[in-house]
Design an enzyme around this catalytic site. Sequence first.
Site, short mmCIF file in Angstrom:
data_model
loop_
_atom_site.label_atom_id
_atom_site.label_comp_id
_atom_site.label_asym_id
_atom_site.label_seq_id
_atom_site.Cartn_x
_atom_site.Cartn_y
_atom_site.Cartn_z
N HIS A 243 0.80 -1.23 0.00
CA HIS A 243 0.00 0.00 0.00
C HIS A 243 0.84 1.28 0.00
CE1 HIS A 243 -3.57 -2.37 0.59
NE2 HIS A 243 -3.08 -2.92 1.68
C1 BDR Z 1 -3.41 1.34 4.83
O1 BDR Z 1 -3.77 0.94 6.16
C2 BDR Z 1 -2.61 0.67 6.92
O2 BDR Z 1 -2.73 -0.54 7.59
C3 BDR Z 1 -1.47 0.62 5.98
O3 BDR Z 1 -0.28 1.10 6.57
C4 BDR Z 1 -1.90 1.46 4.81
O4 BDR Z 1 -1.53 2.79 4.97
C5 BDR Z 1 -3.97 0.33 3.86
O5 BDR Z 1 -5.36 0.32 3.92
#
Ligand code: BDR
Length: 318
Positions: A243
Amino acid sequence: MKKIIFDTDPGIDDAMALLFAHACKDIEVVGITTTFGNASIENTTHNALYLKQQFDISAEVAKGVNIPLDQVKTEPATLVHGENGLGNIEIPKVINTQISPLIAHDYLIETIKQQPGEITLVAVGRLTNLAMAIKKAPEIGQLVKEVIIMGGAFGHNGHTGNLTPFAEANVYGDPLAADIVINADWPVTIVGLDVTQQTFMSNAYLEKMRTSSAKYGQFIYDITRFYAKFYSDDLGLDGFYVHDSSAMMYLVAPEIFTTKQGHIRVITEGPAKGHTLFKSSDRVFPIDEWATRPKQTIAINVEPLAFNQRYFDTMCDN
Ligand code: BDR
Ligand code: CA
């Protein structure tokens, strides 16, 4: 050289994004502002200071607030990132505990004003700090170069949510802040689940990086064991989505992304809380809560192989 302030809740994939930025010759990390989410604000701030110390990152760290704008606290995502936010690896004491005397949103305002037109904000957690900054000092909108956000999901490629069926975790965690930041008068690009769930690092890829990147390989391998287990248990995957590094990648390699422009609103309460809704047409409806909002950019596709190659090459160049 792209100068950034990285707003983050480290966080396993946050740490991966920070290390990518640190390793990348085209990026200067000027500051790190911390937010809550993957872990408590105490843990994410400690983790940021630890990463700074461990990898000799010169950026100043400023601690953010610990509660979203609507005051509705959600539990830290320990299931995904471990109790300590970094996959439960042993985190040594931080000796150099130097932290900015400014709270994160004031640090953002000050730093942006000191370097007008220079700073890109890369935000990969709840958007509370950014919302507080732009609310307190709307003039920074004209002084920021660009805002790149990892958050939200617009339904492309079938991706609509990860925390709820229709909400991505960062936006769900502070939907009011997300609506403010996305609709402020500054240029925003959103790299949401639409593309981050197209990226994928397999365990074999991580193994290879472990032996090829002297500086970062083992560390990234270690912190991602917990994360990979979550993806294996929860989704049956032999690896994980990437992500936060996707937002950082957009900063330096926008050519591997496809984007489109339109107006965005965030649902701030009810069962669809955190849902991000994108209106691409210019038609003005009789009732239209989108029409008066600024046009912003969303990423809808990425080239996953090019993404992995660029990440690998950057980390192994050190
Ligand atoms: C986002 O949520 C967090 O757990 C991760 O770091 C990322 O920024 C993904 O949905
Ligand atoms: Ca994050």
